[in-house]
Design a protein around this motif. Structure first.
Motif, mmCIF file in Angstrom:
data_model
loop_
_atom_site.group_PDB
_atom_site.id
_atom_site.type_symbol
_atom_site.label_atom_id
_atom_site.label_comp_id
_atom_site.label_asym_id
_atom_site.label_seq_id
_atom_site.Cartn_x
_atom_site.Cartn_y
_atom_site.Cartn_z
ATOM 1 N N VAL A 15 -2.860 -7.080 2.663
ATOM 2 C CA VAL A 15 -2.703 -6.367 1.397
ATOM 3 C C VAL A 15 -3.662 -5.180 1.407
ATOM 4 O O VAL A 15 -4.850 -5.310 1.123
ATOM 5 N N TRP A 31 3.713 -4.306 -13.997
ATOM 6 C CA TRP A 31 4.025 -5.349 -14.976
ATOM 7 C C TRP A 31 3.677 -4.921 -16.394
ATOM 8 O O TRP A 31 3.227 -5.704 -17.218
ATOM 9 N N VAL A 90 3.304 -3.711 0.420
ATOM 10 C CA VAL A 90 3.506 -2.328 -0.095
ATOM 11 C C VAL A 90 2.696 -1.260 0.661
ATOM 12 O O VAL A 90 2.047 -0.410 0.050
ATOM 13 N N HIS A 138 9.516 -14.198 -1.656
ATOM 14 C CA HIS A 138 8.837 -14.779 -2.816
ATOM 15 C C HIS A 138 8.916 -13.892 -4.059
ATOM 16 O O HIS A 138 8.356 -14.258 -5.090
ATOM 17 N N ARG A 193 9.638 -19.594 -6.360
ATOM 18 C CA ARG A 193 8.279 -20.106 -6.154
ATOM 19 C C ARG A 193 8.109 -21.559 -6.577
ATOM 20 O O ARG A 193 6.985 -22.063 -6.631
HETATM 21 C C1 GLC Z 1 4.254 -7.056 -3.047
HETATM 22 C C2 GLC Z 1 4.255 -8.559 -3.019
HETATM 23 C C3 GLC Z 1 4.214 -9.067 -4.423
HETATM 24 C C4 GLC Z 1 2.931 -8.595 -5.048
HETATM 25 C C5 GLC Z 1 2.794 -7.079 -4.945
HETATM 26 C C6 GLC Z 1 1.402 -6.646 -5.212
HETATM 27 O O1 GLC Z 1 5.383 -6.536 -3.617
HETATM 28 O O2 GLC Z 1 5.358 -9.028 -2.299
HETATM 29 O O3 GLC Z 1 4.332 -10.456 -4.502
HETATM 30 O O4 GLC Z 1 2.881 -8.981 -6.384
HETATM 31 O O5 GLC Z 1 3.095 -6.587 -3.664
HETATM 32 O O6 GLC Z 1 0.558 -7.040 -4.156
#
Ligand code: GLC
Ligand code: CA
Length: 531
Positions: free
Chosen positions: A103, A143, A199, A311, A400
């Motif tokens: 990430v 969100w 991402v 997921h 999930r």
């Molecule tokens: C990606 C992941 C997702 C997460 C987002 C932020 O889209 O697959 O689950 O919430 O990135 O890291």
């Protein structure tokens, strides 16, 4: 033509694990690394040879681990460094590669870098994130709400494309890039075989020009991370929400040493209008999307990813057709459409026995911040019933729920109440029941993966589409080294389909009565022949 590295990658079949929901080994209701170790033999039996584990690093779990506070340690909920070491060893003993989730776009606000960064404008970490006196753009967070949040401590705003607790990293700062080199090196030395890159198309931005992803330095930064000689052998798959051929080429062509491949998401909107509204569609449309991207992949020598589920999406078959009467036929038809093409199959946990979206009647049954925020934002406008209906259709929680290994009290997932409710249909749809059935989706998955493994035509072969665009079915052949395989996928209606070869020998079908290439195909019937 691929080089050796990409030709080897083509033999991969990846299984995606969402660790919280896969298998709980220590009885606290949360899936963990030892749970994954327990299931490696099962995965081997299925026929995969790589696993991708969603983030299991130290994290406050605001977004179930995508908010990381230490990239080089394991969250105690999932286990510890010994467990991951053992997991990697046990996987490797079974010839299973291990991919971790990287990430890179953001951290948790609990990460040391952010805690330091927010203290002042002049410290070693001040420029690790995007800090400004005023919001620089009118971007919305994923969100809900603005993507800019004020920090009283530093008296400035920081950028967060996701949750408030997930600040975006400033990759224009060379120190950030150096940190990620170290993280990749750490896990590579630890023994992992590659990464799924969360991402990653967002790591280069251009705030002045309102560019949130695929910014001016995207290729430089990705190549700088993965093109280094010490890590260029790793397999990397990008979660890249880009739609054009040119970006796909630039991000993934073998000689450019950026990503090995990326997920192409066009078909993810199949069967829905936006995230929460169903849209009935014929599989012919799915076929057309797939054939388009196959031709892109062949024309440009790109590795393609063959996936339907992950997921972040409710189980694909839930919105792809008639799961009420024909769940087995539909699931196996879609598996055939994807896994006989050229590319790397990805299977998401639970998909291999035909899991479906749940039906819940209370927001208390949801856990995802995306779902909960959506409920709060739209409750008034749509009313409770409609919002829950939308969430039951489209929420991320619908992929999930704990894997339903069997129909027992906690589905063989745990000995106690799990962190998220069991799927509402777990008594009907679980692995044990599926395997006992004459029409077992799991057994079909096993067979088709075995077929892939044993027939190089399916892995490497050229693709020629034999059916016409107006047909309501799909027939194509894959040829390699003088061998030929013909794949025939029928869609919603019955069809007479003629295989244009005399000597077609049946290899696999989802119709147990099929013996040869006789031409009457029922709804969602598939058959694979060797010529
Ligand atoms: C990606 C992941 C997702 C997460 C987002 C932020 O889209 O697959 O689950 O919430 O990135 O890291
Ligand atoms: Ca546990």
């Amino acid at each position: 033509m691929f080089g050796k590295k990409y030709n080897d990658f083509l033999k991969m079949v990846v299984y995606q694990i969402y660790p919280r929901s896969f298998k709980d080994a220590n009885g606290d209701g949360i899936g963990d690394l030892r749970g994954i170790i327990e299931k490696l033999d099962y995965l081997k039996e299925l026929g995969i040879n790589a696993i991708w584990i969603c983030p299991c690093f130290k994290s406050p779990q605001a977004d179930n681990g995508y908010d990381i506070s230490d990239y080089c340690d394991i969250d105690p909920e999932f286990g510890n460094m010994e467990d991951i070491k053992e997991l990697i060893n046990e996987a490797h003993n079974r010839d299973i590669k291990v991919l971790m989730d990287l990430v890179a776009n953001h951290t948790s606000s609990e990460h040391k870098w952010f805690k330091e960064s927010k203290k002042s404008k002049n410290n070693p970490y001040s420029d690790y994130y995007y800090w400004y006196d005023e919001p620089q753009t009118d971007w919305q967070a994923m969100w809900g709400g603005s993507a800019w949040e004020y920090s009283n401590e530093r008296n400035q705003y920081y950028l967060h494309h996701y949750d408030i607790t997930m600040p975006d990293l400033n990759w224009d700062n060379p120190k950030v890039r150096e940190e990620f080199n170290k993280i990749v090196d750490f896990w590579s030395n630890f023994g992992v075989d590659g990464f799924r890159c969360d991402v990653i198309h967002e790591i280069s931005k251009d705030l002045k020009n309102n560019i949130m992803s695929m910014g001016p330095h995207i290729h430089e930064y990705i190549n700088g991370l993965f093109g280094r000689p010490e890590v260029e052998h790793l397999f990397t798959v990008g979660e890249c929400w880009v739609w054009n051929e040119e970006s796909f080429c630039k991000l993934t062509k073998e000689e450019r040493k950026e990503l090995s491949t990326m997920f192409q998401f066009q078909h993810i909107s199949f069967g829905r209008d936006g995230k929460y509204t169903p849209k009935p569609q014929s599989l012919t449309e799915l076929r057309d999307i797939l054939s388009h991207w196959q031709s892109v992949s062949y024309k440009n020598d790109l590795l393609y990813t063959l996936f339907t589920d992950n997921h972040d999406q409710p189980y694909f078959i839930s919105r792809a057709g008639d799961t009420k009467n024909k769940r087995y036929e539909l699931a196996t038809c879609i598996a055939t459409m994807f896994y006989t093409l050229r590319g790397i199959p990805f299977i998401y946990q639970g998909q291999e026995f035909g899991s479906l979206a749940s039906e819940f009647d209370s927001i208390d049954d949801f856990r995802d911040i995306g779902a909960i925020n959506y409920y709060n934002d739209y409750l008034e406008e749509f009313g409770k019933e409609k919002v829950l209906q939308q969430l039951n259709f489209g929420s991320r929680d619908n992929a999930r729920h704990p894997v339903a290994w069997d129909g027992s009290e906690f589905n063989g997932f745990s000995d106690v109440e799990p962190w998220i409710p069991l799927s509402s249909n777990n008594k009907e749809i679980n692995l044990k029941k599926d395997c006992e059935s004459e029409k077992s989706i799991f057994k079909f998955y096993k067979s088709i993966l075995k077929l892939r493994k044993e027939n190089d035509e399916i892995v490497y072969g050229e693709l020629k589409i034999l059916s016409r665009p107006e047909d309501t079915y799909w027939v194509f052949e894959r040829s390699y080294n003088g061998g030929k395989i013909v794949v025939c996928c029928n869609f919603e209606e019955e069809n007479n389909i003629i295989i244009p070869y005399k000597n077609a020998k049946l290899l696999l079908s989802n119709n147990i009565d099929r013996k040869d290439a006789s031409n009457n195909y029922s709804a969602y019937e598939v058959a694979i022949y060797r010529i």
